[in-house]
Design an enzyme around this catalytic site. Structure first.
Site, mmCIF file in Angstrom:
data_model
loop_
_atom_site.group_PDB
_atom_site.id
_atom_site.type_symbol
_atom_site.label_atom_id
_atom_site.label_comp_id
_atom_site.label_asym_id
_atom_site.label_seq_id
_atom_site.Cartn_x
_atom_site.Cartn_y
_atom_site.Cartn_z
ATOM 1 N N ASP A 1 0.979 -1.203 0.094
ATOM 2 C CA ASP A 1 -0.114 -0.013 -0.099
ATOM 3 C C ASP A 1 0.883 1.532 0.061
ATOM 4 O O ASP A 1 2.215 0.946 -0.186
ATOM 5 C CB ASP A 1 -1.213 -0.013 1.198
ATOM 6 C CG ASP A 1 -0.185 0.136 2.538
ATOM 7 O OD1 ASP A 1 0.964 0.384 2.455
ATOM 8 O OD2 ASP A 1 -1.092 0.264 3.455
ATOM 9 N N HIS A 2 0.377 2.308 0.286
ATOM 10 C CA HIS A 2 1.077 3.532 0.235
ATOM 11 C C HIS A 2 2.345 3.684 1.382
ATOM 12 O O HIS A 2 3.102 4.247 1.051
ATOM 13 C CB HIS A 2 0.121 4.838 0.316
ATOM 14 C CG HIS A 2 -0.664 4.790 1.581
ATOM 15 N ND1 HIS A 2 -1.850 3.884 1.812
ATOM 16 C CD2 HIS A 2 -0.587 5.412 2.770
ATOM 17 C CE1 HIS A 2 -2.185 4.035 2.683
ATOM 18 N NE2 HIS A 2 -1.747 4.833 3.430
ATOM 19 N N CYS B 1 3.576 -2.863 4.056
ATOM 20 C CA CYS B 1 2.598 -1.958 4.455
ATOM 21 C C CYS B 1 3.218 -1.181 5.332
ATOM 22 O O CYS B 1 4.656 -1.285 5.766
ATOM 23 C CB CYS B 1 1.154 -2.198 5.006
ATOM 24 S SG CYS B 1 1.153 -3.525 6.196
ATOM 25 N N GLY B 2 2.841 -0.263 6.156
ATOM 26 C CA GLY B 2 3.438 0.439 7.193
ATOM 27 C C GLY B 2 4.062 -0.441 8.302
ATOM 28 O O GLY B 2 5.428 -0.241 8.550
ATOM 29 N N THR B 3 3.446 -1.307 8.654
ATOM 30 C CA THR B 3 3.831 -2.198 9.826
ATOM 31 C C THR B 3 4.046 -3.589 9.502
ATOM 32 O O THR B 3 4.868 -4.448 9.876
ATOM 33 C CB THR B 3 2.935 -2.398 10.919
ATOM 34 O OG1 THR B 3 1.567 -2.579 10.552
ATOM 35 C CG2 THR B 3 2.650 -0.867 11.378
ATOM 36 N N GLY B 4 3.494 -4.167 8.380
ATOM 37 C CA GLY B 4 3.109 -5.457 7.994
ATOM 38 C C GLY B 4 2.301 -6.251 8.518
ATOM 39 O O GLY B 4 2.051 -7.238 7.979
ATOM 40 N N GLY C 1 -1.208 -5.515 8.805
ATOM 41 C CA GLY C 1 -2.590 -5.480 8.168
ATOM 42 C C GLY C 1 -2.384 -6.500 6.863
ATOM 43 O O GLY C 1 -3.384 -7.245 6.629
ATOM 44 N N HIS D 1 10.626 -24.090 8.100
ATOM 45 C CA HIS D 1 9.813 -25.074 9.052
ATOM 46 C C HIS D 1 8.333 -24.842 8.818
ATOM 47 O O HIS D 1 7.469 -25.713 8.973
ATOM 48 C CB HIS D 1 9.950 -24.600 10.803
ATOM 49 C CG HIS D 1 11.333 -25.057 11.207
ATOM 50 N ND1 HIS D 1 11.556 -24.802 12.499
ATOM 51 C CD2 HIS D 1 12.500 -25.507 10.472
ATOM 52 C CE1 HIS D 1 12.757 -25.410 12.415
ATOM 53 N NE2 HIS D 1 13.398 -25.677 11.660
ATOM 54 N N ARG E 1 7.555 1.048 8.261
ATOM 55 C CA ARG E 1 7.867 2.189 9.171
ATOM 56 C C ARG E 1 8.344 1.496 10.243
ATOM 57 O O ARG E 1 8.728 2.212 11.307
ATOM 58 C CB ARG E 1 6.221 2.718 9.580
ATOM 59 C CG ARG E 1 5.745 3.470 8.389
ATOM 60 C CD ARG E 1 4.234 3.738 8.735
ATOM 61 N NE ARG E 1 3.619 4.472 7.647
ATOM 62 C CZ ARG E 1 2.477 4.397 7.728
ATOM 63 N NH1 ARG E 1 1.395 4.093 8.387
ATOM 64 N NH2 ARG E 1 1.795 5.332 6.298
ATOM 65 N N HIS F 1 8.099 -31.279 9.852
ATOM 66 C CA HIS F 1 7.565 -30.030 9.605
ATOM 67 C C HIS F 1 6.395 -29.829 8.619
ATOM 68 O O HIS F 1 5.509 -29.336 8.646
ATOM 69 C CB HIS F 1 8.582 -28.798 9.320
ATOM 70 C CG HIS F 1 9.794 -28.705 10.178
ATOM 71 N ND1 HIS F 1 9.589 -28.315 11.304
ATOM 72 C CD2 HIS F 1 11.139 -29.061 9.964
ATOM 73 C CE1 HIS F 1 10.833 -28.456 11.952
ATOM 74 N NE2 HIS F 1 11.702 -28.832 11.196
HETATM 75 C C1 RB5 Z 1 -1.615 2.726 6.432
HETATM 76 O O1 RB5 Z 1 -1.692 4.138 7.222
HETATM 77 C C2 RB5 Z 1 -1.258 1.724 7.480
HETATM 78 O O2 RB5 Z 1 -2.373 1.589 8.172
HETATM 79 C C3 RB5 Z 1 -1.058 0.354 6.701
HETATM 80 O O3 RB5 Z 1 0.175 0.734 5.760
HETATM 81 C C4 RB5 Z 1 -0.746 -0.776 7.483
HETATM 82 O O4 RB5 Z 1 0.309 -0.309 8.507
HETATM 83 C C5 RB5 Z 1 -1.563 -1.689 8.128
HETATM 84 O O5 RB5 Z 1 -1.361 -2.552 8.922
#
Ligand code: RB5
Length: 147
Positions: free
Chosen positions: A8-9, A64-67, A69, A97, A108, A132
């Site tokens: 995503d962005h 994504c920002g955190t991975g 979602g 495994h 991020r 495994h």
């Molecule tokens: C987008 O702002 C953020 O929520 C998305 O990139 C991700 O981190 C979701 O898990």
């Protein structure tokens, strides 16, 4: 080897770094987007990528920002075993495994240098099978129950 990649962005910059890194190494990379910094919904990208990974029996990388979602979505898709990794050891073991077929990263969270090392470690590892496989089969059976 074919690799599908998407973000995503919030993961765009890291996704583009990984794309170039893999191209330089000679991988056949299919980028399913996003292609701009405009805000978008990560489930749309995760759906596109997981469909292609299953259709082509190949590996995929979601950013994504955190991975988080991306990994939550991907692990709801039958046949997908997504590993959300922030270190190389977990990335390697998730292939050896758990036979992970999707790697999830957070732009991020993880710096570019470490993220590229995680990608390399993940792609260079192979599933060990044996005990495994029995365990992964149990996960696949759970997929069957859920339909
Ligand atoms: C987008 O702002 C953020 O929520 C998305 O990139 C991700 O981190 C979701 O898990």
């Amino acid at each position: 080897m074919k690799i599908i990649i998407g973000s995503d962005h919030g993961g765009l910059l890291l996704k583009d770094k990984i794309f170039q890194h893999l191209k330089d190494k000679g991988y056949d990379v299919d980028d399913v987007g996003t292609y701009s910094a405009m805000s978008c919904d990560y489930p749309v990208i995760a759906k596109e990528l997981t469909t292609k990974v299953l259709d082509s029996s190949c590996l995929g990388i979601l950013v994504c920002g955190t991975g988080i979602g991306m990994s939550i979505y991907a692990n709801k898709v039958k046949g997908i075993r997504a590993a959300h990794c922030t270190d190389t050891f977990s990335a390697r073991l998730s292939r050896q495994h758990n036979d992970s077929n999707v790697l999830c990263l957070g732009e991020r969270i993880t710096g570019f240098g470490l993220a590229l090392d995680i990608v390399d470690e993940w792609l260079n590892a192979t599933f060990e099978g044996g005990r495994h496989k029995r365990r992964v089969d149990m996960i696949n059976e759970l997929d069957e129950v859920k339909g």
